[in-house]
Scaffold this active site. Structure first.
Site, PDB file in Angstrom:
ATOM      1  CG  ASP A  87     -15.108 -50.029 -65.942  1.00  0.00           C
ATOM      2  OD1 ASP A  87     -14.500 -48.950 -65.760  1.00  0.00           O
ATOM      3  OD2 ASP A  87     -15.477 -50.753 -65.000  1.00  0.00           O
ATOM      4  CE  LYS A 133     -12.479 -50.982 -63.786  1.00  0.00           C
ATOM      5  NZ  LYS A 133     -13.206 -49.823 -63.199  1.00  0.00           N
ATOM      6  CG  ASP A 138     -20.261 -49.808 -59.338  1.00  0.00           C
ATOM      7  OD1 ASP A 138     -19.741 -50.395 -60.314  1.00  0.00           O
ATOM      8  OD2 ASP A 138     -20.732 -48.656 -59.409  1.00  0.00           O
ATOM      9  CG  ASP A 156     -18.597 -52.007 -63.478  1.00  0.00           C
ATOM     10  OD1 ASP A 156     -19.154 -52.903 -62.801  1.00  0.00           O
ATOM     11  OD2 ASP A 156     -18.135 -50.962 -62.976  1.00  0.00           O
ATOM     12  CD  GLU A 181     -15.637 -52.869 -61.249  1.00  0.00           C
ATOM     13  OE1 GLU A 181     -15.108 -52.329 -62.237  1.00  0.00           O
ATOM     14  OE2 GLU A 181     -16.466 -52.288 -60.524  1.00  0.00           O
ATOM     15  CE  LYS A 201     -20.784 -49.220 -63.116  1.00  0.00           C
ATOM     16  NZ  LYS A 201     -20.189 -48.144 -62.314  1.00  0.00           N
ATOM     17  NE  ARG A 236     -11.832 -49.218 -55.443  1.00  0.00           N
ATOM     18  CZ  ARG A 236     -12.330 -48.073 -54.975  1.00  0.00           C
ATOM     19  NH1 ARG A 236     -12.231 -47.775 -53.693  1.00  0.00           N
ATOM     20  NH2 ARG A 236     -12.921 -47.221 -55.787  1.00  0.00           N
TER      21      ARG A 236
END
Length: 443
Positions: free
Chosen positions: A231, A208, A290, A213, A292, A220, A294
């Site tokens: 991230d 990933k 949030d 993010d 995202e 968040k 996956r």
């Protein structure tokens, strides 16, 4: 940051002789004392005998006292992996150069220096701000690292960036949704030993690569957003693992898939309630913007399957639930049959990296049911096992037949450091995955 390694015979005279003692400090020192000066150029580091990683603990003690020029002595035999872990622990960020003398010949020190460079590069790259490295730049950066390794050790590395304007980008539904308000791309780093372009892809690594993010419209809180530049650690560490494996003599064809984007709030960003349609016919309801990671990993998994990869391993800073379950000192591992592949398990054990296997059963899929689509990207219900539910989502796209392992990188980042590593990115899984790829024990 520069590392200089020396043999015992040829080390500079200004290095401090450091003896590792698996004991408590003697009287009149308090038993809690960890550092005792013997003379102007020698000291003892005391580490409790029951310490899990004494050589790493010694590295952190020295770094905490500003000691970065070390001639390491020990009554116990030091393996190359011990030495690498000592260097990783002594590392205190890019500001401090290291000068270390170890009980190895020059040839071994050259290998250690290069291996340390791969791991520390991963730690540094993972910490880069989004303004310094966006999705496309990240793929180029990691591709260059793998090319450097191939230039030294042999083999061929191809790097492809499939971004906006490339007709193949339309197939990456998750990336289009997550990166609708930003730059996005699928990066593919392909290593071919001896340049064998027709060799089958034995292993696919998927990482990933969210370079920042915000959480999207499920934004968040500010204190959770501070470190979201990291991230992208899954992408960084999987590419670094390939680079390290190439330098260790990798003989298998390995392909790394890096779905990279920024998850931002704009007028075109995805919204809760959106439906994403994937090429395999799956439809995903976006219940939380949030969740995202996956969504983009689904693209990578589908591509790896289409490329007929014989084994798929994905890694991501995917869930807070994994950190809640095991903390930040180890990663969590999921497999389709709840059995860790023995070679991968041995690689973790021999490199001294901790993991904990969490469960993944068919009933976990009930947490990601959707009334409107094949599945939801966010788990629902009371006391949901969030890490297992996320793994169930990825399992859907990994398919039923290809061997597959999912690593939730709960150990990727230490906000305040630990007894063994400094604050910041840790390089989690770079060493064990590289060792697993090559089968090299360095013993």
């Amino acid at each position: 940051m520069e590392l200089k390694l020396f043999t015992y015979e040829n080390c500079p005279s200004d290095l401090i002789n450091v003896r590792l003692c698996l004991d408590t400090a003697p009287l009149p020192y308090d038993p809690s004392c960890e550092l005792v000066a013997i003379d102007a150029r020698s000291l003892n580091v005391y580490v409790a005998p029951d310490c899990m990683f004494p050589i790493m603990r010694a590295g952190r003690i020295l770094a905490a006292h500003g000691i970065f020029k070390v001639r390491l002595l020990s009554s116990e035999e030091i393996s190359p992996w011990d030495a690498l872990n000592f260097l990783n622990a002594l590392y205190d960020g890019p500001k401090h150069s290291l000068e270390v003398s170890l009980p190895f010949p020059d040839s071994s020190l050259r290998v250690l220096s290069w291996m340390f460079a791969m791991v520390s590069s991963a730690r540094n790259y993972a910490d880069l701000a989004s303004a310094q490295v966006g999705p496309v730049a990240l793929v180029r950066l990691m591709g260059d690292l793998c090319k450097q390794a191939a230039a030294l050790a042999g083999g061929k590395v191809d790097v492809r960036v499939i971004g906006d304007g490339d007709k193949l980008s339309d197939r990456y539904s998750g990336l289009r949704a997550v990166g609708a308000g930003s730059e996005k791309c699928m990066g593919i780093i392909d290593f071919m030993p001896a340049g064998k372009e027709d060799a089958p892809v034995e292993v696919a690594l998927c990482g990933k690569g969210i370079t920042f993010d915000s959480g999207g419209y499920n934004i968040k809180p500010d204190h959770y957003m501070d470190d979201m530049r990291t991230d992208k650690t899954g992408a960084v560490n999987m590419a670094a693992a390939l680079a390290l494996a190439i330098g260790m003599g990798l003989k298998r064809r390995v392909r790394v898939y890096l779905p990279c984007a920024q998850n931002l709030l704009t007028a075109s960003s995805m919204l809760p309630g959106d439906i994403i349609s994937y090429p395999d016919g799956s439809e995903v309801e976006v219940c939380n913007t949030d969740a995202e990671g996956r969504l983009v990993l689904a693209d990578a998994l589908l591509q790896a399957r289409e490329d007929k990869a014989q084994f798929i391993l994905d890694a991501a800073t995917l869930t807070g639930s994994a950190k809640a379950a095991v903390g930040r000192d180890m990663c969590t591992v999921f497999t389709r049959d709840n059995i860790m592949p023995v070679p991968l398990k041995e690689a973790f054990e021999l490199t001294g990296e901790l993991f904990w296997q969490l469960p993944l059963f068919s009933f976990h899929k009930r947490y990601i049911k959707s009334r409107r689509a094949t599945l939801s990207n966010s788990s629902k219900g009371v006391s949901v096992p969030g890490a297992s539910a996320a793994a169930a989502f990825l399992q859907h796209f990994a398919g039923d037949t290809t061997p597959w392992v999912h690593i939730d990188l709960s150990s990727a980042y230490l906000p305040e450091g630990s007894p063994f590593l400094c604050a910041g990115p840790t390089g989690a899984c770079v060493m064990p995955v590289a060792m697993w790829l090559t089968g090299e024990r360095l013993s």
